[in-house]
Design a protein around this motif. Structure first.
Motif, PDB file in Angstrom:
ATOM      1  N   GLN A   1      46.791  39.840  32.199  1.00  0.00           N
ATOM      2  CA  GLN A   1      46.410  39.633  33.591  1.00  0.00           C
ATOM      3  C   GLN A   1      45.659  40.871  34.067  1.00  0.00           C
ATOM      4  OE1 GLN A   1      49.870  38.520  35.953  1.00  0.00           O
ATOM      5  NE2 GLN A   1      50.877  37.903  34.056  1.00  0.00           N
ATOM      6  N   PHE A   2      44.487  40.657  34.630  1.00  0.00           N
ATOM      7  CA  PHE A   2      43.639  41.767  35.054  1.00  0.00           C
ATOM      8  C   PHE A   2      43.461  41.751  36.563  1.00  0.00           C
ATOM      9  CE2 PHE A   2      42.723  41.268  30.627  1.00  0.00           C
ATOM     10  CZ  PHE A   2      42.531  42.561  30.173  1.00  0.00           C
ATOM     11  N   TYR A   3      43.601  42.936  37.162  1.00  0.00           N
ATOM     12  CA  TYR A   3      43.448  43.094  38.608  1.00  0.00           C
ATOM     13  C   TYR A   3      42.670  44.376  38.887  1.00  0.00           C
ATOM     14  CZ  TYR A   3      47.205  39.705  38.428  1.00  0.00           C
ATOM     15  OH  TYR A   3      47.953  38.596  38.135  1.00  0.00           O
ATOM     16  N   TYR A   4      41.913  44.324  39.956  1.00  0.00           N
ATOM     17  CA  TYR A   4      41.126  45.473  40.400  1.00  0.00           C
ATOM     18  C   TYR A   4      41.819  46.094  41.606  1.00  0.00           C
ATOM     19  CZ  TYR A   4      37.242  47.963  42.641  1.00  0.00           C
ATOM     20  OH  TYR A   4      36.448  48.904  43.249  1.00  0.00           O
ATOM     21  N   ILE A   5      41.928  47.418  41.627  1.00  0.00           N
ATOM     22  CA  ILE A   5      42.512  48.142  42.755  1.00  0.00           C
ATOM     23  C   ILE A   5      41.360  48.683  43.609  1.00  0.00           C
ATOM     24  CG2 ILE A   5      44.058  50.003  43.460  1.00  0.00           C
ATOM     25  CD1 ILE A   5      45.209  50.000  40.604  1.00  0.00           C
ATOM     26  N   PRO A   6      41.025  48.016  44.710  1.00  0.00           N
ATOM     27  CA  PRO A   6      39.888  48.463  45.519  1.00  0.00           C
ATOM     28  C   PRO A   6      40.014  49.897  46.051  1.00  0.00           C
ATOM     29  CG  PRO A   6      40.618  46.296  46.232  1.00  0.00           C
ATOM     30  CD  PRO A   6      41.623  46.802  45.245  1.00  0.00           C
ATOM     31  N   LYS A   7      41.242  50.325  46.322  1.00  0.00           N
ATOM     32  CA  LYS A   7      41.426  51.685  46.848  1.00  0.00           C
ATOM     33  C   LYS A   7      41.515  52.727  45.736  1.00  0.00           C
ATOM     34  CE  LYS A   7      43.584  50.267  51.131  1.00  0.00           C
ATOM     35  NZ  LYS A   7      44.766  50.325  51.988  1.00  0.00           N
ATOM     36  N   LYS A   8      41.379  52.262  44.499  1.00  0.00           N
ATOM     37  CA  LYS A   8      41.441  53.135  43.325  1.00  0.00           C
ATOM     38  C   LYS A   8      42.697  53.995  43.366  1.00  0.00           C
ATOM     39  CE  LYS A   8      36.675  52.584  43.747  1.00  0.00           C
ATOM     40  NZ  LYS A   8      36.749  51.575  44.764  1.00  0.00           N
ATOM     41  N   GLY A   9      42.593  55.269  43.128  1.00  0.00           N
ATOM     42  CA  GLY A   9      43.766  56.145  43.161  1.00  0.00           C
ATOM     43  C   GLY A   9      44.091  56.673  44.537  1.00  0.00           C
TER      44      GLY A   9
ATOM     45  N   HIS B   1      32.181  44.812  40.961  1.00  0.00           N
ATOM     46  CA  HIS B   1      31.151  44.316  40.038  1.00  0.00           C
ATOM     47  C   HIS B   1      31.153  45.098  38.723  1.00  0.00           C
ATOM     48  CE1 HIS B   1      29.697  41.497  42.955  1.00  0.00           C
ATOM     49  NE2 HIS B   1      29.614  42.468  43.852  1.00  0.00           N
ATOM     50  N   ASP B   2      31.349  46.416  38.784  1.00  0.00           N
ATOM     51  CA  ASP B   2      31.454  47.219  37.562  1.00  0.00           C
ATOM     52  C   ASP B   2      32.650  46.755  36.740  1.00  0.00           C
ATOM     53  OD1 ASP B   2      29.275  48.764  38.318  1.00  0.00           O
ATOM     54  OD2 ASP B   2      30.509  50.372  39.155  1.00  0.00           O
ATOM     55  N   TRP B   3      33.772  46.545  37.422  1.00  0.00           N
ATOM     56  CA  TRP B   3      34.984  46.094  36.747  1.00  0.00           C
ATOM     57  C   TRP B   3      34.782  44.726  36.110  1.00  0.00           C
ATOM     58  CZ3 TRP B   3      38.372  42.180  39.003  1.00  0.00           C
ATOM     59  CH2 TRP B   3      39.502  41.929  38.239  1.00  0.00           C
ATOM     60  N   LYS B   4      34.200  43.816  36.871  1.00  0.00           N
ATOM     61  CA  LYS B   4      33.996  42.444  36.382  1.00  0.00           C
ATOM     62  C   LYS B   4      33.103  42.447  35.133  1.00  0.00           C
ATOM     63  CE  LYS B   4      34.162  37.950  37.182  1.00  0.00           C
ATOM     64  NZ  LYS B   4      35.203  37.085  37.062  1.00  0.00           N
ATOM     65  N   ARG B   5      32.045  43.244  35.159  1.00  0.00           N
ATOM     66  CA  ARG B   5      31.170  43.369  33.973  1.00  0.00           C
ATOM     67  C   ARG B   5      31.934  43.972  32.802  1.00  0.00           C
ATOM     68  NH1 ARG B   5      27.214  44.557  37.481  1.00  0.00           N
ATOM     69  NH2 ARG B   5      27.621  46.789  37.441  1.00  0.00           N
ATOM     70  N   GLY B   6      32.748  44.967  33.080  1.00  0.00           N
ATOM     71  CA  GLY B   6      33.501  45.646  32.040  1.00  0.00           C
ATOM     72  C   GLY B   6      34.546  44.767  31.368  1.00  0.00           C
ATOM     73  N   LEU B   7      35.033  43.748  32.082  1.00  0.00           N
ATOM     74  CA  LEU B   7      36.044  42.857  31.507  1.00  0.00           C
ATOM     75  C   LEU B   7      35.539  42.134  30.261  1.00  0.00           C
ATOM     76  CD1 LEU B   7      37.761  41.198  34.611  1.00  0.00           C
ATOM     77  CD2 LEU B   7      38.669  42.982  33.105  1.00  0.00           C
TER      78      LEU B   7
ATOM     79  N   PRO C   1      40.092  38.488  39.093  1.00  0.00           N
ATOM     80  CA  PRO C   1      38.723  38.265  38.604  1.00  0.00           C
ATOM     81  C   PRO C   1      37.978  37.192  39.405  1.00  0.00           C
ATOM     82  CG  PRO C   1      40.212  38.470  36.760  1.00  0.00           C
ATOM     83  CD  PRO C   1      41.065  38.423  38.003  1.00  0.00           C
ATOM     84  N   GLU C   2      38.729  36.271  40.021  1.00  0.00           N
ATOM     85  CA  GLU C   2      38.108  35.227  40.846  1.00  0.00           C
ATOM     86  C   GLU C   2      37.839  35.711  42.263  1.00  0.00           C
ATOM     87  OE1 GLU C   2      41.115  34.736  39.157  1.00  0.00           O
ATOM     88  OE2 GLU C   2      40.052  33.930  37.418  1.00  0.00           O
ATOM     89  N   ARG C   3      38.146  36.958  42.519  1.00  0.00           N
ATOM     90  CA  ARG C   3      37.942  37.649  43.792  1.00  0.00           C
ATOM     91  C   ARG C   3      38.952  37.255  44.873  1.00  0.00           C
ATOM     92  NH1 ARG C   3      32.047  39.799  45.257  1.00  0.00           N
ATOM     93  NH2 ARG C   3      32.831  41.726  46.135  1.00  0.00           N
ATOM     94  N   ASP C   4      40.094  36.743  44.443  1.00  0.00           N
ATOM     95  CA  ASP C   4      41.179  36.444  45.372  1.00  0.00           C
ATOM     96  C   ASP C   4      41.984  37.715  45.600  1.00  0.00           C
ATOM     97  OD1 ASP C   4      40.543  33.694  45.537  1.00  0.00           O
ATOM     98  OD2 ASP C   4      41.658  33.302  43.685  1.00  0.00           O
TER      99      ASP C   4
END
Length: 156
Positions: free
Chosen positions: A110-118, A96-102, A36-39
């Protein structure tokens, strides 16, 4: 004759067995996730930081109505099993969609975003075709439940 029939039946059942890996592939473990901190962090680092804990992993998207509906079940599961480590991996369209959705997600963890999605190595390893998706990983890092689409007794 009986042995031939038995052999063919056995081959059918073995051939139809579900793919159930016991560990993540090297490429899946090395896939970059975003905090979420964009690391940047790899799945390997996430799992290593939660060593000696049973892990509950949910792959979701904040925009997905089925994922949203599953969060109440996850919250109830968390109340029954607070000893588990809860890891949430998102395949939202953008960071940004993910961050808003959180802001609207009820479960804690613990929340993480998968940039490559599936489409990345992790998605390919999971054979990710639908969400939500739940996995259970034991304290040693062995995958105990590879694929289930809802919170169930299998995840206990």
């Amino acid at each position: 004759m009986k042995s031939i029939i038995l052999f063919f039946l056995m081959m059918i059942f073995v051939g139809c067995a579900a793919f159930q890996p016991k560990s993540f592939s090297k490429n899946a473990l090395d896939e970059k996730l975003v905090t979420p901190e964009r690391d940047s962090i790899t799945l390997r680092e996430v799992l290593n930081k939660n060593t000696n804990k049973n892990k509950f992993i949910q792959v979701f998207a904040s925009y997905c109505p089925v994922s949203q509906a599953s969060f109440d079940d996850v919250v109830a599961f968390q109340k029954e099993h607070p000893e588990k480590e809860y890891i949430f991996l998102s395949v939202d369209h953008t960071y940004h969609d993910w961050k808003r959705g959180l802001e609207y997600i009820k479960p804690k963890g613990q929340f993480y975003y998968i940039p490559k999605k599936g489409n990345g190595d992790l998605g390919k390893f999971l054979k990710l075709k639908s969400i939500p998706r739940f996995l259970k990983i034991d304290k040693k890092g062995t995958i105990k439940v590879y694929k289930t689409s809802k919170v169930s007794d299998k995840l206990k």
